[in-house]
Scaffold this active site. Sequence first.
Site, PDB file in Angstrom:
ATOM      1  NE  ARG A   1      -3.912  -1.912   2.472  1.00 52.58           N
ATOM      2  CZ  ARG A   1      -5.038  -1.995   1.760  1.00 52.58           C
ATOM      3  NH1 ARG A   1      -5.365  -1.035   0.933  1.00 52.58           N
ATOM      4  NH2 ARG A   1      -5.829  -3.037   1.892  1.00 52.58           N
TER       5      ARG A   1
ATOM      6  CG  HIS B   1     -18.416   7.065   4.991  1.00 52.21           C
ATOM      7  ND1 HIS B   1     -17.859   5.927   4.431  1.00 52.21           N
ATOM      8  CD2 HIS B   1     -19.335   6.638   5.882  1.00 52.21           C
ATOM      9  CE1 HIS B   1     -18.423   4.861   4.976  1.00 52.21           C
ATOM     10  NE2 HIS B   1     -19.318   5.257   5.863  1.00 52.21           N
TER      11      HIS B   1
END
Length: 208
Positions: free
Chosen positions: A64, A108
């Site tokens: 990542r 979100h």
Amino acid sequence: MKLGVLVSGSGTNLQAIVDATREGRLAADVRVVVSNKEGAGGLVRAREAGVHTVVLDHRAYASREAFDGALVDALRAEEVEWVVLAGFMRIVTRVLLDAFPMRVLNIHPALLPAFPGVDAQAQALAYGVRVTGCTVHFVDAGTDTGPILAQTVVPVLPDDTVDTLKARLLVEEHALLVSSLAAVADGRVTVVSRGPGERPAVRIARPA
Ligand code: GRF
């Protein structure tokens, strides 16, 4: 304000940002749109808007952190100042966060801290809440845990499906993301640290 927008999906939030900049409702310039998915609709929207695009396939990176290093390079190459995660379905690491400290925002589709992570709309329906909503927050190293900038409440109706709820939420997401970015662009957002272990306070001044 020079923006970099990260997308993985259809890019309707990106479209809302682009439209707001064009219509003079947001003093920002989308310098680059980066996607981890070649087929993302957000890339099509960016190209149609004449915005520079970069595709970085996360599967091509060993970690990542390595992927985020490539992201940082792509964003810095366009002199990006603020980063918006607009339907970007990757967990980001300190590599990105340290490159843009307190300058990474996420949208979100739930009223955080309820229903973090994926499938927030399905989580809300399954739980049986009567209201849900959307949240714009600063990104930290957790999943949807960073300091909250703004939220909008959206009702859950008795006959809702995941799709009808998603559609109702998206309308509000677009408005909330644009108004949040406008507040940042206008210099109306301040983040005040509190004591050790306490969450910072985010203050938004009203428009002049
Ligand atoms: C939005 O619901 C956003 O909140 C979530 O992913 C979805 C992206 O939609 N993180 P779009 O790609 O902006 O249309």
